[in-house]
Scaffold this motif. Structure first.
Motif, PDB file in Angstrom:
ATOM      1  N   ASP A 281      -6.498  -3.405 -46.923  1.00  0.00           N
ATOM      2  CA  ASP A 281      -7.605  -3.943 -45.814  1.00  0.00           C
ATOM      3  C   ASP A 281      -8.822  -3.241 -46.057  1.00  0.00           C
ATOM      4  OD1 ASP A 281      -5.811  -6.340 -45.046  1.00  0.00           O
ATOM      5  OD2 ASP A 281      -4.709  -4.579 -44.246  1.00  0.00           O
ATOM      6  N   SER A 282      -8.960  -2.547 -46.884  1.00  0.00           N
ATOM      7  CA  SER A 282     -10.353  -1.281 -46.895  1.00  0.00           C
ATOM      8  C   SER A 282     -11.507  -1.487 -48.517  1.00  0.00           C
ATOM      9  CB  SER A 282      -9.648  -0.070 -46.082  1.00  0.00           C
ATOM     10  OG  SER A 282      -9.256  -0.248 -44.948  1.00  0.00           O
ATOM     11  N   PHE A 283     -10.463  -1.653 -48.601  1.00  0.00           N
ATOM     12  CA  PHE A 283     -10.714  -1.461 -50.646  1.00  0.00           C
ATOM     13  C   PHE A 283     -10.773  -2.948 -50.893  1.00  0.00           C
ATOM     14  CE2 PHE A 283     -10.056   2.808 -48.696  1.00  0.00           C
ATOM     15  CZ  PHE A 283     -11.194   3.432 -48.576  1.00  0.00           C
ATOM     16  N   LYS A 284     -11.559  -2.700 -52.098  1.00  0.00           N
ATOM     17  CA  LYS A 284     -11.658  -4.321 -53.354  1.00  0.00           C
ATOM     18  C   LYS A 284     -11.992  -2.929 -54.353  1.00  0.00           C
ATOM     19  CE  LYS A 284     -13.770  -7.972 -54.165  1.00  0.00           C
ATOM     20  NZ  LYS A 284     -15.197  -9.070 -54.182  1.00  0.00           N
ATOM     21  N   VAL A 285     -11.065  -3.768 -55.405  1.00  0.00           N
ATOM     22  CA  VAL A 285     -10.536  -2.815 -56.980  1.00  0.00           C
ATOM     23  C   VAL A 285     -10.495  -3.885 -57.618  1.00  0.00           C
ATOM     24  CG1 VAL A 285      -9.546  -1.274 -58.185  1.00  0.00           C
ATOM     25  CG2 VAL A 285      -9.401  -0.509 -55.636  1.00  0.00           C
ATOM     26  N   ALA A 286     -12.092  -3.791 -58.428  1.00  0.00           N
ATOM     27  CA  ALA A 286     -11.847  -4.707 -59.575  1.00  0.00           C
ATOM     28  C   ALA A 286     -11.306  -4.272 -61.039  1.00  0.00           C
ATOM     29  CB  ALA A 286     -13.061  -5.930 -59.432  1.00  0.00           C
ATOM     30  N   TRP A 287     -10.670  -4.821 -61.394  1.00  0.00           N
ATOM     31  CA  TRP A 287     -10.750  -4.464 -63.285  1.00  0.00           C
ATOM     32  C   TRP A 287     -11.259  -5.142 -64.276  1.00  0.00           C
ATOM     33  CZ3 TRP A 287      -7.738  -0.176 -63.767  1.00  0.00           C
ATOM     34  CH2 TRP A 287      -6.800   0.055 -62.278  1.00  0.00           C
ATOM     35  N   HIS A 288     -12.022  -3.890 -65.206  1.00  0.00           N
ATOM     36  CA  HIS A 288     -13.106  -4.470 -66.501  1.00  0.00           C
ATOM     37  C   HIS A 288     -11.899  -3.962 -67.643  1.00  0.00           C
ATOM     38  CE1 HIS A 288     -15.243  -6.108 -63.466  1.00  0.00           C
ATOM     39  NE2 HIS A 288     -15.647  -4.568 -62.982  1.00  0.00           N
ATOM     40  N   VAL A 289     -12.353  -3.806 -68.655  1.00  0.00           N
ATOM     41  CA  VAL A 289     -11.461  -4.134 -69.897  1.00  0.00           C
ATOM     42  C   VAL A 289     -13.265  -3.866 -70.600  1.00  0.00           C
ATOM     43  CG1 VAL A 289     -10.505  -3.906 -72.072  1.00  0.00           C
ATOM     44  CG2 VAL A 289      -9.485  -5.225 -69.899  1.00  0.00           C
ATOM     45  N   VAL A 290     -13.030  -2.483 -71.176  1.00  0.00           N
ATOM     46  CA  VAL A 290     -14.181  -1.592 -71.886  1.00  0.00           C
ATOM     47  C   VAL A 290     -13.804  -2.133 -73.623  1.00  0.00           C
ATOM     48  CG1 VAL A 290     -15.307   0.174 -72.480  1.00  0.00           C
ATOM     49  CG2 VAL A 290     -14.142  -0.356 -70.498  1.00  0.00           C
ATOM     50  N   CYS A 291     -14.721  -2.581 -74.216  1.00  0.00           N
ATOM     51  CA  CYS A 291     -14.827  -3.109 -75.844  1.00  0.00           C
ATOM     52  C   CYS A 291     -14.609  -0.890 -77.074  1.00  0.00           C
ATOM     53  CB  CYS A 291     -16.016  -3.744 -76.815  1.00  0.00           C
ATOM     54  SG  CYS A 291     -15.600  -3.630 -77.993  1.00  0.00           S
ATOM     55  N   PRO A 292     -13.416  -1.327 -77.379  1.00  0.00           N
ATOM     56  CA  PRO A 292     -13.973   0.540 -77.762  1.00  0.00           C
ATOM     57  C   PRO A 292     -14.942   0.426 -78.676  1.00  0.00           C
ATOM     58  CG  PRO A 292     -11.731  -0.749 -79.014  1.00  0.00           C
ATOM     59  CD  PRO A 292     -12.193  -1.936 -77.645  1.00  0.00           C
ATOM     60  N   VAL A 293     -15.109  -0.057 -78.999  1.00  0.00           N
ATOM     61  CA  VAL A 293     -16.283   0.081 -80.159  1.00  0.00           C
ATOM     62  C   VAL A 293     -17.750  -0.087 -80.081  1.00  0.00           C
ATOM     63  CG1 VAL A 293     -17.245  -1.759 -82.443  1.00  0.00           C
ATOM     64  CG2 VAL A 293     -14.812  -1.935 -82.073  1.00  0.00           C
ATOM     65  N   THR A 294     -18.269  -1.013 -79.357  1.00  0.00           N
ATOM     66  CA  THR A 294     -19.436  -0.834 -79.026  1.00  0.00           C
ATOM     67  C   THR A 294     -19.480  -0.551 -76.783  1.00  0.00           C
ATOM     68  OG1 THR A 294     -18.565  -3.108 -77.148  1.00  0.00           O
ATOM     69  CG2 THR A 294     -20.064  -3.283 -79.037  1.00  0.00           C
ATOM     70  N   ARG A 295     -18.463   0.237 -76.532  1.00  0.00           N
ATOM     71  CA  ARG A 295     -18.179   1.006 -74.689  1.00  0.00           C
ATOM     72  C   ARG A 295     -18.688   0.068 -74.178  1.00  0.00           C
ATOM     73  NH1 ARG A 295     -14.444   2.868 -75.625  1.00  0.00           N
ATOM     74  NH2 ARG A 295     -14.589   4.055 -73.753  1.00  0.00           N
ATOM     75  N   GLN A 296     -19.121  -1.288 -73.788  1.00  0.00           N
ATOM     76  CA  GLN A 296     -19.258  -1.801 -73.097  1.00  0.00           C
ATOM     77  C   GLN A 296     -18.321  -3.330 -72.538  1.00  0.00           C
ATOM     78  OE1 GLN A 296     -22.699  -1.940 -72.072  1.00  0.00           O
ATOM     79  NE2 GLN A 296     -22.902  -0.699 -74.069  1.00  0.00           N
ATOM     80  N   LEU A 297     -18.538  -3.440 -71.557  1.00  0.00           N
ATOM     81  CA  LEU A 297     -17.866  -4.093 -71.375  1.00  0.00           C
ATOM     82  C   LEU A 297     -17.040  -5.764 -71.673  1.00  0.00           C
ATOM     83  CD1 LEU A 297     -18.052  -4.675 -66.543  1.00  0.00           C
ATOM     84  CD2 LEU A 297     -17.155  -3.020 -68.465  1.00  0.00           C
ATOM     85  N   VAL A 298     -15.757  -6.150 -71.561  1.00  0.00           N
ATOM     86  CA  VAL A 298     -15.460  -6.997 -72.494  1.00  0.00           C
ATOM     87  C   VAL A 298     -15.892  -8.931 -71.829  1.00  0.00           C
ATOM     88  CG1 VAL A 298     -12.949  -8.395 -73.271  1.00  0.00           C
ATOM     89  CG2 VAL A 298     -13.588  -5.802 -73.720  1.00  0.00           C
ATOM     90  N   CYS A 299     -16.823  -9.261 -73.144  1.00  0.00           N
ATOM     91  CA  CYS A 299     -16.918 -10.336 -72.220  1.00  0.00           C
ATOM     92  C   CYS A 299     -16.181 -11.777 -72.722  1.00  0.00           C
ATOM     93  CB  CYS A 299     -18.569 -10.585 -72.508  1.00  0.00           C
ATOM     94  SG  CYS A 299     -19.843  -9.655 -71.638  1.00  0.00           S
ATOM     95  N   GLY A 300     -15.999 -12.542 -72.672  1.00  0.00           N
ATOM     96  CA  GLY A 300     -15.045 -13.889 -72.822  1.00  0.00           C
ATOM     97  C   GLY A 300     -16.319 -15.272 -72.196  1.00  0.00           C
ATOM     98  N   PRO A 301     -16.169 -16.410 -71.948  1.00  0.00           N
ATOM     99  CA  PRO A 301     -16.638 -17.544 -72.883  1.00  0.00           C
ATOM    100  C   PRO A 301     -17.832 -17.364 -71.327  1.00  0.00           C
ATOM    101  CG  PRO A 301     -15.069 -18.122 -72.869  1.00  0.00           C
ATOM    102  CD  PRO A 301     -14.865 -16.497 -73.220  1.00  0.00           C
ATOM    103  N   ASP A 302     -17.084 -16.803 -69.758  1.00  0.00           N
ATOM    104  CA  ASP A 302     -17.748 -17.012 -69.028  1.00  0.00           C
ATOM    105  C   ASP A 302     -18.534 -15.329 -68.314  1.00  0.00           C
ATOM    106  OD1 ASP A 302     -17.271 -20.204 -68.781  1.00  0.00           O
ATOM    107  OD2 ASP A 302     -14.926 -19.012 -67.738  1.00  0.00           O
ATOM    108  N   GLY A 303     -18.629 -14.443 -68.954  1.00  0.00           N
ATOM    109  CA  GLY A 303     -19.621 -13.608 -68.374  1.00  0.00           C
ATOM    110  C   GLY A 303     -18.020 -12.266 -68.731  1.00  0.00           C
ATOM    111  N   PRO A 304     -18.106 -11.169 -67.897  1.00  0.00           N
ATOM    112  CA  PRO A 304     -17.493 -10.084 -68.330  1.00  0.00           C
ATOM    113  C   PRO A 304     -16.246 -10.127 -67.663  1.00  0.00           C
ATOM    114  CG  PRO A 304     -19.369  -9.499 -67.650  1.00  0.00           C
ATOM    115  CD  PRO A 304     -19.476 -10.941 -67.818  1.00  0.00           C
ATOM    116  N   LEU A 305     -15.003 -10.076 -68.775  1.00  0.00           N
ATOM    117  CA  LEU A 305     -13.579 -10.588 -67.690  1.00  0.00           C
ATOM    118  C   LEU A 305     -13.664  -9.782 -66.533  1.00  0.00           C
ATOM    119  CD1 LEU A 305     -11.508 -10.512 -71.219  1.00  0.00           C
ATOM    120  CD2 LEU A 305     -12.402 -12.464 -69.655  1.00  0.00           C
ATOM    121  N   SER A 306     -12.790  -9.865 -65.508  1.00  0.00           N
ATOM    122  CA  SER A 306     -12.449  -9.311 -64.631  1.00  0.00           C
ATOM    123  C   SER A 306     -11.049  -9.285 -63.872  1.00  0.00           C
ATOM    124  CB  SER A 306     -13.205  -9.093 -63.405  1.00  0.00           C
ATOM    125  OG  SER A 306     -13.249  -8.635 -62.211  1.00  0.00           O
ATOM    126  N   PHE A 307     -10.369  -8.366 -63.343  1.00  0.00           N
ATOM    127  CA  PHE A 307      -9.255  -8.810 -62.754  1.00  0.00           C
ATOM    128  C   PHE A 307      -8.433  -8.380 -61.460  1.00  0.00           C
ATOM    129  CE2 PHE A 307      -9.058  -8.502 -67.546  1.00  0.00           C
ATOM    130  CZ  PHE A 307      -7.966  -9.651 -67.975  1.00  0.00           C
TER     131      PHE A 307
END
Length: 589
Positions: A395-421
């Motif tokens: 009720d108080s916090f919102k948590v979104a999970w992202h995956v980091v590419c181990p090669v580029t250290r950037q967020l992993v992107c899919g066809p629609d942008g950065p993956l978020s869970f």
């Protein structure tokens, strides 16, 4: 590889940096116990030469010298991380006090370290447990000692080249270092003391801290202890002036910082009361009650450790650490986070770090990298915290999970942008990451590559500062410097903004000096009139005038600080000198 002889020579060199009475007492004890004909009196070099001679002749065991120097290094030249046992785990003290705890350690792979007189560990590539003992004096405590061989490179000059310029090469260096973790069995307070790094780099210390945390997890329930935050300590020391402050840096939450190379002035302390800030670093000498000695410590409010440079008496250092720990007893300001603590969340220390970012620094959302990089929390601890926040604080916090590419250290992107869970349990074992051709879509494991984005719903930026037992909740205030840098810095450049702020400060100071000059002029005229009117009391009138003048000067120094007033007087004096030279040149013309 560090040889036995190198360790002995290193300890003899270290003995030169410790107080002479302690080194004399060691030699005196060895001479009396073994019936030797050595003299323990005289200067430091003579006493050390006697010890070297005794070791060389085999009359003084080298192990005795190493144990003695190790005991002194427990209170010198270290980074000290303060811990306390969390209230919900106070019962764990009974398990630590029980003889079964030490018996379990002695029955495992740490049997040698648990002996009453453990053998000397001369070298170790990684921190190895050298001693695990339960002390009774001066306070009952459980002590763990680690030994490791540290290796690094130093730049050394090796002559000059054909052009006459110096040539430097990297020379390998190594030494035997000792670090400690001590738990006071009466109240659960404890300290991790890591010997200072060579070179003294933050990255090296961070790696060492992580290694010792892993070693502690094998010996005790490390999750039952929480770090003591030093940001409240710095804040209160700045305002209360318990210690003799040498220099300090305060980071304002809205941008910019304040710096000083002496104790804060009255004006600065008043400003700190009404600003949202985070203590970054404080260099101070802590006076010992009833003694002429002082303990020199440097507090780091970002990494939450204090640095001890010179040897301090154990009783003096324990007193200073107790005061620091008491000043650092900051409560969690966020009602949502306080509620999670009451629910029994294990990540109590991480929750306090989260509260520091949300409340004290005025942030309502942050990336888990901030906790990992700035606060030295472990990846598993941050992931566990994010999972608990998503589960118990929905009720108080919102948590979104992202995956980091181990090669580029950037967020992993899919066809629609950065993956978020949004759900941790919905994260697959691997995800497809789009790389430039010819690689294309590449599968990456999610384990160890997760990053959480944590945001507080309706989070408000406010700061709490406890002063004299009274809690104040103060609205966030960024100050003139931070406001100008935030709104004008990109348009006109940060350098121009800093120059403009300095001009404003000096203009205000010169206006105050001008007003003070007018005040002195008026007061002088008034007292001269009084002296003429009451000529019989001329001496008393002049004395009153002197007292008023000195009091006004003292007030200026108290408000602005002596160094600032002296700089202003210097500027005024140079200005008067330039005007005088110009007048002389005109008269000469």
């Amino acid at each position: 590889m560090v040889t036995r002889q190198q360790v002995i020579e290193d300890n003899l060199r270290r003995a030169e940096r410790f107080p002479l009475p302690l080194v004399r007492d060691f030699l005196k004890k060895e001479v009396q116990q073994r019936g030797l004909d050595y003299h323990w009196g005289g200067p430091q070099q003579f006493v050390i030469s006697q010890i070297r001679c005794g070791i060389g002749e085999g009359k003084i065991p080298a192990e005795a010298l190493v144990d003695f120097i190790d005991s002194l290094r427990e209170n010198a030249n270290q980074h000290v991380f303060l811990y306390r046992l969390t209230p919900e785990h106070k019962g764990y003290l009974e398990a630590l006090r029980a003889p079964e705890f030490m018996a379990a350690l002695a029955g495992g792979k740490h049997a040698d370290a648990c002996r009453a007189q453990p053998p000397v560990l001369w070298e170790a590539d990684e921190p190895a447990l050298a001693a695990a003992v339960c002390r009774e004096q001066p306070r009952r405590a459980l002590l763990f000692k680690w030994v490791e061989t540290r290796r690094w490179h130093e730049m050394a000059q090796q002559g000059t080249n054909e052009a006459g310029l110096p040539v430097f090469i990297k020379e390998p260096r190594s030494e035997r270092s000792v670090s400690f973790f001590r738990i006071h069995l009466d109240n659960g307070d404890c300290e991790m003391r890591i010997e200072r790094m060579h070179p003294n780099a933050t990255k090296t210390l961070r790696e060492a801290f992580g290694m010792f945390v892993a070693r502690l997890g094998e010996l005790i329930e490390y999750g039952y202890f929480e770090r003591v935050l030093l940001e409240p300590v710095i804040s209160r020391l700045m305002i209360k002036q318990v210690a003799e402050v040498q220099d300090w840096t305060i980071e304002l939450s809205g941008g910019g910082d304040l710096r000083g190379n002496s104790s804060p002035t009255l004006l600065q302390r008043f400003g700190l009361l009404w600003r949202s800030f985070a203590g970054v670093e404080l260099n101070a000498y802590w006076p010992i009650a009833g003694k002429k000695t002082r303990v020199h410590i440097v507090l780091d409010g970002r990494k939450d450790y204090l640095t001890l440079y010179k040897h301090a008496a154990p009783s003096d250092l324990d007193g200073v650490i107790a005061r620091v720990r008491a000043l650092g007893a900051a409560s969690i300001e966020s009602e949502e986070l306080r509620g999670l603590v009451k629910k029994g969340m294990k990540a109590g220390s991480a929750l306090r770090k989260l509260d520091r970012h949300f409340s004290r620094l005025g942030k309502a959302a942050l990336d888990s990298r901030l906790l990992l990089d700035d606060e030295w929390l472990g990846q598993s601890e941050v992931e566990a915290l994010a999972r608990d926040l998503a589960t118990h604080g929905s009720d108080s916090f919102k948590v979104a999970w992202h995956v980091v590419c181990p090669v580029t250290r950037q967020l992993v992107c899919g066809p629609d942008g950065p993956l978020s869970f949004a759900d941790y349990s919905a994260i697959p074992d691997t995800v497809a990451c789009l790389h430039p051709l010819p690689l294309g879509s590449v599968p990456h494991p999610t384990r160890g590559n997760l990053r959480a984005s944590i945001s507080m719903q309706d989070g408000k930026a406010k700061v709490s500062l406890t002063r004299d037992g009274m809690a104040r909740v103060i609205n966030r205030h960024v100050g003139l410097s931070g406001w100008l840098r935030r709104h004008l810095g990109k348009a006109v450049g940060a350098g121009f903004v800093r120059w403009a702020v300095e001009c404003i400060k000096w203009t205000v100071l010169l206006l105050v000096c001008a007003a003070y000059a007018g005040f002195v002029w008026k007061v002088t005229g008034a007292f001269l009139e009084l002296a003429k009117t009451y000529d019989r009391h001329e001496a008393a009138v002049l004395l009153s005038y002197l007292i008023v003048l000195l009091a006004s000067v003292g007030l200026l120094i108290l408000i602005f600080g002596w160094k600032t007033v002296r700089r202003a007087l210097k500027v005024i004096k140079e200005g008067i000198g330039l005007v005088g030279e110009q007048i002389k040149s005109l008269e000469g013309g």
